[in-house]
Design a protein around this motif. Sequence first.
Motif, PDB file in Angstrom:
ATOM      1  N   GLN A 340       0.814  -1.213   0.000  1.00 52.17           N
ATOM      2  CA  GLN A 340       0.000   0.000   0.000  1.00 52.17           C
ATOM      3  C   GLN A 340       0.852   1.269   0.000  1.00 52.17           C
ATOM      4  OE1 GLN A 340      -0.208  -2.599   2.117  1.00 52.17           O
ATOM      5  NE2 GLN A 340      -2.256  -2.835   3.005  1.00 52.17           N
ATOM      6  N   ASP A 341       2.109   1.154   0.423  1.00 49.16           N
ATOM      7  CA  ASP A 341       2.981   2.327   0.500  1.00 49.16           C
ATOM      8  C   ASP A 341       3.709   2.623  -0.812  1.00 49.16           C
ATOM      9  OD1 ASP A 341       4.518   0.038   0.567  1.00 49.16           O
ATOM     10  OD2 ASP A 341       5.880   0.735   2.147  1.00 49.16           O
ATOM     11  N   GLU A 342       3.425   1.857  -1.868  1.00 46.61           N
ATOM     12  CA  GLU A 342       4.076   2.110  -3.155  1.00 46.61           C
ATOM     13  C   GLU A 342       3.648   3.472  -3.708  1.00 46.61           C
ATOM     14  OE1 GLU A 342       6.187   0.718  -5.422  1.00 46.61           O
ATOM     15  OE2 GLU A 342       6.804  -0.757  -3.934  1.00 46.61           O
ATOM     16  N   PRO A 343       4.584   4.261  -4.232  1.00 42.81           N
ATOM     17  CA  PRO A 343       4.207   5.560  -4.810  1.00 42.81           C
ATOM     18  C   PRO A 343       3.391   5.439  -6.089  1.00 42.81           C
ATOM     19  CG  PRO A 343       6.552   5.116  -5.148  1.00 42.81           C
ATOM     20  CD  PRO A 343       6.047   4.062  -4.226  1.00 42.81           C
ATOM     21  N   THR A 344       3.586   4.326  -6.830  1.00 44.80           N
ATOM     22  CA  THR A 344       2.840   4.118  -8.076  1.00 44.80           C
ATOM     23  C   THR A 344       1.524   3.417  -7.761  1.00 44.80           C
ATOM     24  OG1 THR A 344       4.935   3.868  -9.272  1.00 44.80           O
ATOM     25  CG2 THR A 344       2.937   3.140 -10.398  1.00 44.80           C
ATOM     26  N   LYS A 345       0.406   4.016  -8.174  1.00 42.01           N
ATOM     27  CA  LYS A 345      -0.912   3.501  -7.790  1.00 42.01           C
ATOM     28  C   LYS A 345      -1.134   2.071  -8.252  1.00 42.01           C
ATOM     29  CE  LYS A 345      -5.821   4.618  -7.851  1.00 42.01           C
ATOM     30  NZ  LYS A 345      -6.873   5.578  -8.265  1.00 42.01           N
ATOM     31  N   GLU A 346      -0.701   1.749  -9.472  1.00 39.45           N
ATOM     32  CA  GLU A 346      -0.966   0.403  -9.993  1.00 39.45           C
ATOM     33  C   GLU A 346      -0.253  -0.674  -9.194  1.00 39.45           C
ATOM     34  OE1 GLU A 346       0.836  -1.232 -13.419  1.00 39.45           O
ATOM     35  OE2 GLU A 346       2.339   0.350 -13.595  1.00 39.45           O
ATOM     36  N   LEU A 347       0.765  -0.314  -8.425  1.00 34.47           N
ATOM     37  CA  LEU A 347       1.517  -1.290  -7.639  1.00 34.47           C
ATOM     38  C   LEU A 347       1.070  -1.356  -6.188  1.00 34.47           C
ATOM     39  CD1 LEU A 347       5.146  -0.713  -9.003  1.00 34.47           C
ATOM     40  CD2 LEU A 347       3.391  -2.290  -9.836  1.00 34.47           C
ATOM     41  N   GLN A 348       0.100  -0.537  -5.807  1.00 33.78           N
ATOM     42  CA  GLN A 348      -0.325  -0.496  -4.410  1.00 33.78           C
ATOM     43  C   GLN A 348      -1.167  -1.708  -4.009  1.00 33.78           C
ATOM     44  OE1 GLN A 348      -2.217   3.336  -3.941  1.00 33.78           O
ATOM     45  NE2 GLN A 348      -0.277   4.459  -4.112  1.00 33.78           N
ATOM     46  N   SER A 349      -1.606  -2.496  -4.975  1.00 35.42           N
ATOM     47  CA  SER A 349      -2.384  -3.707  -4.672  1.00 35.42           C
ATOM     48  C   SER A 349      -1.560  -4.973  -4.886  1.00 35.42           C
ATOM     49  CB  SER A 349      -3.637  -3.759  -5.550  1.00 35.42           C
ATOM     50  OG  SER A 349      -3.287  -3.772  -6.924  1.00 35.42           O
ATOM     51  N   LYS A 350      -0.242  -4.825  -4.916  1.00 38.33           N
ATOM     52  CA  LYS A 350       0.643  -5.976  -5.129  1.00 38.33           C
ATOM     53  C   LYS A 350       1.247  -6.410  -3.803  1.00 38.33           C
ATOM     54  CE  LYS A 350      -0.210  -5.492  -9.495  1.00 38.33           C
ATOM     55  NZ  LYS A 350      -1.178  -6.404 -10.167  1.00 38.33           N
ATOM     56  N   ASP A 351       2.280  -7.241  -3.851  1.00 36.01           N
ATOM     57  CA  ASP A 351       2.983  -7.658  -2.639  1.00 36.01           C
ATOM     58  C   ASP A 351       4.471  -7.750  -2.926  1.00 36.01           C
ATOM     59  OD1 ASP A 351       3.734 -10.692  -3.212  1.00 36.01           O
ATOM     60  OD2 ASP A 351       1.651 -10.461  -3.839  1.00 36.01           O
ATOM     61  N   ARG A 352       5.250  -7.863  -1.872  1.00 34.00           N
ATOM     62  CA  ARG A 352       6.706  -8.021  -2.017  1.00 34.00           C
ATOM     63  C   ARG A 352       7.188  -9.020  -0.977  1.00 34.00           C
ATOM     64  NH1 ARG A 352       6.563  -2.148  -0.585  1.00 34.00           N
ATOM     65  NH2 ARG A 352       6.264  -2.072   1.678  1.00 34.00           N
ATOM     66  N   PHE A 353       8.341  -9.618  -1.242  1.00 35.09           N
ATOM     67  CA  PHE A 353       8.916 -10.563  -0.299  1.00 35.09           C
ATOM     68  C   PHE A 353       9.363  -9.837   0.964  1.00 35.09           C
ATOM     69  CE2 PHE A 353      10.111 -13.080  -4.256  1.00 35.09           C
ATOM     70  CZ  PHE A 353       9.087 -13.996  -4.078  1.00 35.09           C
ATOM     71  N   VAL A 354       9.182 -10.513   2.097  1.00 35.98           N
ATOM     72  CA  VAL A 354       9.696 -10.008   3.375  1.00 35.98           C
ATOM     73  C   VAL A 354      11.068 -10.624   3.579  1.00 35.98           C
ATOM     74  CG1 VAL A 354       9.374  -9.977   5.872  1.00 35.98           C
ATOM     75  CG2 VAL A 354       7.404  -9.691   4.368  1.00 35.98           C
ATOM     76  N   GLN A 355      12.057  -9.772   3.742  1.00 34.02           N
ATOM     77  CA  GLN A 355      13.425 -10.233   3.931  1.00 34.02           C
ATOM     78  C   GLN A 355      13.837 -10.072   5.407  1.00 34.02           C
ATOM     79  OE1 GLN A 355      14.615 -11.946   1.751  1.00 34.02           O
ATOM     80  NE2 GLN A 355      13.899 -11.220  -0.256  1.00 34.02           N
ATOM     81  N   PRO A 356      14.734 -10.920   5.896  1.00 32.31           N
ATOM     82  CA  PRO A 356      15.486 -11.938   5.136  1.00 32.31           C
ATOM     83  C   PRO A 356      14.755 -13.274   4.992  1.00 32.31           C
ATOM     84  CG  PRO A 356      16.259 -11.910   7.384  1.00 32.31           C
ATOM     85  CD  PRO A 356      15.207 -10.843   7.310  1.00 32.31           C
TER      86      PRO A 356
END
Length: 542
Positions: A340-356
């Motif tokens: 949700q914190d992505e600056p690009t709106k189209e990417l705000q409904s995606k996900d990312r890996f939690v590292q490590p």
Amino acid sequence: MTGDPVDDFVDQGRGAGRAAVRQAAKASGRRRRRRTGVRRWARPVALTTGLVVLAGCSGAYLYIRHLDSNIKHAPLGAGNAPPPAGGADASGRVAMNILIIGTDSRKGLDGGYGDRDNVGEGNNDVNIVLHVYPDRHTAVALDLPRDTLIDLPQCKDPVTGKVYQARSHRPLNEAMGRGGPGCVQDTVQAVTKLRIDHFAVVNFQGVKDLTDAVGGVPVNLCTAVKDKDSHLDLPAGPHTLNGEEGLAFVRTRHAVQDGSAVGRFSMQRAFLSALVRKLTAQGTLLDPTKAFPVIEAATKSITVDDPISGTTGLVGLATELKNIKPAEIAFVQPPTEYTQDEPTKELQSKDRFVQPGADDLFALILADKSLTGGADQGTPAPTAPATPPAPAVPAAPATPPAPAVDPASVVVTVLNGTKQPKLATTTAETLQGLKYLASPGSGAPTNVAVSTVKYGQADRKSAAEAVARALGLPDSAVTAAAAGSGRALVVTLGADFHPATTGSPAVPAPASVPTAVPTNVAVHTGDDSKCIETSTGGVLKP
């Protein structure tokens, strides 16, 4: 009936094969109209086990040719060098990784299942790496969610020749449209550092056909599910899914867990686990009348990599996987968080890996560490505590250990059964570097799918096994030649041979391989038949 179960099965297989050919001929016109629409991932399980059975039915030659015509294929990779093979165990065996891809293409479905304009290759909506450990008895099914933001490598489409430039911070499911399954392979390799040996792409219709072919897939829901998008409407409790329900089950997303592609894995895992349990527990693949419909359903909706295209290559792969039981398959997914914190709106409904956590999970799998508490591959079993000696008794003569193989005493002829130029010469040179008396030969068979190492005398078997290990070939590649073949070994290289694995160094170990599964990673095994928790808990992905 002969009284011999093997002979009886073969005899039944001949009749079942002929009946299946007739049935396939009647259905061929319908299949042409509805073919493709690639989607899901359940096929390879039935395919790789069922073909082992089919291979024993000598009367099914025409049916095998029919199956060959069913199977579509595509090249491995999209122009990027793969990572090195994983480290070998004490017997010289290395792990094998199979990428299972499901796309959302509606091609050939006459506008069914929504998104009627999506009729190309589609997106790679399902990405599961089946990591088969060196012992070929245990495996991990690693799910990579489709919406995870990753870096896409440069890819070259093998059909059009178009080159797609690398892009950073994009959803994983864009890879398919940048060069087909080979680009998905290259992308997954870049993310996980796992070398992909094979891939299989499966479609919508395939899930329906397989579910019906096995007589339905049993599942158990802790809570009711009603999803207006997938049209799945099931009350809580046990169910046996038919084909249409099976497809809806694995597609359901908005009404389960957090409503995302991440949460959907619980449904896909439960479906695949139940399917594997049914195939292995009820003797489906040991009864020709049940096995052939499953195999037919599998092959007509699958695209595989070139080295295993056709039943010969698939039988070789099936032999590698036949000893894996449901309890020995661990299902895992890397930890993710939403964007949700992505600056690009189209990417705000995606996900990312939690590292490590994500990279630690990949490293554990790469190092062939057990995720379920079993012994690590290639690690000696712990020594049992000393116990008081028992009274002396006459001991049986010990079996002498297998003699060590001296490469300088092993003569090897290498034949190239592929279209790759000079492969026999370069492979012979590699063996020469290992001190074997190797040389390229002539008169090789053509279009060989599965590599072999043949020995003519029984005392040469250990030498053949050593050569197979040196070339990165599985134990199943070692076979006895006809009597009177002499002491020289004959290596025939097939499409499954990867020169990069021959004599290549093992993957460098990370500075410190994790010692345990990350606490934010859940591990489920294929024998888990508890009810599926589908409740969203009121928390839906934005």
